[in-house]
Design a protein around this motif. Structure first.
Motif: not given
Lengths: 170, 500
Positions: A102-108, A113-118
């Protein structure tokens, strides 16, 4: 006795991270309410895939809605291939359970605000939504249309009469 | 002495409200067609009921209320707000029948928010909303941005005597061209050219962002209408964040600014007078206030985050300042993030930007750049007057399309309207605090409603108290029509009772 205590303490210490993972929220609204608490942590989310799957080279953006709150999920394309139904007006989208960072403020992604799901798994497949039309609505439509048509003809005649009077003043 | 209006005055008002209501019925045919093409049959029925209701009420009013009088200034100031009240009920019918609104007042709230180009929304389960209803929400913004009455004048102008009076009754002061009919046609020509070019540009960028062409066109039409009308609705619950696209964000920044420009400025630019953008008091003020509010927002974000990059400052900070300043209300953050990440300093930058608003005679709300610029000049002028010898004659002038000398009467109206806006912002915030919300949240939401912005810190939802829904509806209405037509609307009924 000491041996039992040692075993229990070791079990608790080793089990703590697992317990911690268990309490991670499955509701997106909890992430949004306290983003600083879950920032850069692995979270597990359950929700309905809605809108569109946005393809970006080898990754895709999924938008997942959980109890009325939607969030963008950035994930490799092959993980998204299993999704068959996307939620919109006449479809209930597939319900997925996914885990990721979970990224509060995704740097890329420009501070989104997003989730990088694996990992993504389908919990329930979506379906077509049937929306019946109440009989009274059909009845009201017919009645109002008829009244409107009669008034339209009446208005048209009145206007024609007016224009005739203007043309023949005597 | 207050003059008592005659029954004929009410007849003429009712007659013209009836004629304009017919136009609302015609408007609903577009979303009805979209719903029919996409086989959203329950929406088709909803629009059919809504449209037929408009025709029935419109014909009944215009046929039964006839008067041998011409529209005067007095009637016109009542026709516009009266029309807005009727639209609040009739245009809400298809929304309410869609089943996505908890109560009829929620649907009426959405209509007022749409027509006033505010963007606050009480819709439930937006992600499953029919496209017909979505097109209707955004079309209301597009039509409302140019003016419901203004749109009606375009199509019904042959039957609209005294059209100029009605035109000014809807919060517009300037005639860009000598004839009001030409002015209305120019405004709509500009809007339609932007509609085609803007929708095409957004469509390409959305298709590029991964949305299939067909759906991208629907998204693009909605986003364009909301951006250029400085409205702020969006077809998905995540608003502009849904697209995860810097290209879409850049496009919408341009459209928001274009929508917030004065139509006189558009006319000057279309006529090749590009210098006007540098010399005009409004654009000068806009440049300064955007710069100041962006700096405050930037400082707030740097304070709240550990490592904010330039990209984050632009895509989150600058984007929301432009969205607030043009009173659009597009968001790429969640309402709660404004409280958590932007904190009091960041919120104050957005409150200031929303409160100041866009340009006069545009689709934007708020105090407006013209009044902000003139207030500042008046302040400087007053200081100059104080330090000058008593015999000195000082005049104040400014440039807006041409050089204009400021007169006392005009200065009084500028100050009065500014005070009315500030009073509405503050009094609304005080009422919101009665419901238990903290002052910063209350002020943010109150300014957002009254300035027709639409940014939210989360107070506006279908679950909010009924009193707040009514308060925000009134604030949106007052802010859009700029107070005086609304007071005139109630005044004519009072005059009928106490007048002689």
């Amino acid at each position: 006795m000491i041996r039992i205590l040692l075993v229990l303490t070791t079990a608790l210490l080793l089990g703590a991270p697992a317990l911690g993972a268990e309490v991670m929220p499955t509701d997106l609204s909890k992430l949004i309410e306290a983003p600083q608490r879950y920032d850069q942590q692995t979270v597990t989310i359950q929700g309905e895939v809605i809108g569109d799957v946005l393809h970006r080279r080898k990754h895709v953006w999924l938008n997942v809605n959980s109890n009325g709150t939607a969030m963008g999920i950035w994930t490799p394309e092959q993980l998204a291939r299993q999704i068959k139904n996307i939620g919109d007006y006449d479809h209930r989208g597939d319900t997925v359970r996914l885990s990721g960072l979970f990224n509060r403020a995704c740097p890329i992604h420009g501070g989104d605000m997003d989730i990088h799901a694996d990992s993504i798994g389908i919990i329930a497949y979506g379906e077509r939504i049937i929306r019946p039309i109440p009989g009274w609505e059909l009845l009201v439509t017919v009645l109002l249309s008829l009244i409107g048509a009669v008034l339209f003809v009446f208005d048209l005649r009145r206007r024609r009469q007016k224009s005739l009077i203007k043309e023949r003043p005597f | 002495m207050i003059l008592r209006p005659a029954i004929d005055d009410f007849r003429i008002i009712g007659h013209y409200i009836g004629r304009i209501t017919l136009y609302l019925g015609l408007m609903m045919i577009l979303p009805l067609t979209v719903s029919a093409v996409l086989q959203e049959w329950d929406s088709v029925i909803g629009f059919a009921i809504g449209s037929a209701s408009c025709f029935v009420i419109g014909f009944v009013l215009s046929l039964t209320l006839q008067a041998r009088k011409e529209v005067t200034w007095r009637h016109a100031t009542v026709i516009a707000p009266g029309m807005w009240i009727l639209a609040l009920f009739l245009c809400a019918i298809p929304l309410y029948l869609s089943g996505h609104y908890g109560a009829f007042i929620d649907a009426s709230f959405e209509v007022m928010s749409g027509f006033t180009t505010t963007g606050l929304s009480l819709v439930q389960d937006l992600d499953h909303l029919p496209w017909g209803i979505n097109i209707w929400r955004h079309l209301m913004m597009f039509i409302g941005g140019q003016g419901i009455v203004l749109a009606a004048i375009l199509f019904l102008s042959r039957g609209m005597m005294g059209a100029y009076h009605v035109y000014t009754g809807e919060g517009r002061e300037e005639k860009i061209l000598p004839n009001v009919g030409q002015t209305v046609r120019f405004i709509w020509t500009v809007s339609f050219v932007y509609l085609i070019v803007g929708t095409l540009a957004v469509w390409i960028s959305m298709n590029w962002s991964g949305i299939p062409a067909g759906r991208a066109l629907l998204h693009a039409a909605c986003v364009f209408m909301a951006a250029f009308s400085t409205g702020g609705f969006a077809p998905q619950s995540q608003n502009i964040l849904y697209y995860h696209s810097s290209t879409v964000e850049i496009m919408t920044i341009f459209l928001m600014i274009a929508g917030s420009l004065n139509f006189s400025m558009h006319f000057a630019l279309w006529s090749g007078r590009r210098n006007e953008i540098i010399k005009n008091i409004e654009t000068q003020t806009f440049f300064v206030t955007v710069l100041v509010t962006s700096l405050i927002a930037g400082v707030a974000l740097i304070h709240s985050r550990t490592d904010p990059s330039w990209m984050i400052l632009m895509r989150k900070g600058f984007y929301h300042v432009v969205s607030a300043h043009t009173t659009t209300g597009f968001m790429t953050v969640y309402p709660n993030q404004l409280l958590v990440d932007w904190k009091a300093l960041g919120l104050s930058s957005l409150i200031l930007a929303m409160g100041l608003g866009g340009h006069a005679s545009s689709t934007a709300g708020g105090i407006k750049m013209m009044r902000v610029g003139l207030n500042f000049r008046l302040f400087i002028h007053e200081i100059k007057r104080l330090v000058s010898p008593p015999a000195a004659v000082l005049t104040m002038s400014y440039h807006h399309i041409k050089n204009i000398i400021m007169e006392d009467g005009a200065a009084r109206i500028v100050l009065m309207t500014t005070v009315a806006f500030v009073f509405t912002y503050v009094s609304g915030a005080i009422i919101v605090t009665f419901y238990g919300y903290p002052l910063d949240m209350a002020l943010f939401e109150s300014v957002s409603a009254a300035a027709n912005s639409g940014l939210s810190v989360g107070i506006t939802s279908s679950g909010m108290p009924l009193g707040l829904k009514v308060l925000f509806i009134i604030q949106m209405w007052l802010g859009r029509l700029e107070f005086f037509p609304v007071f005139a609307f109630f005044g004519i009924f009072v005059a009928r009772v106490i007048g002689r």
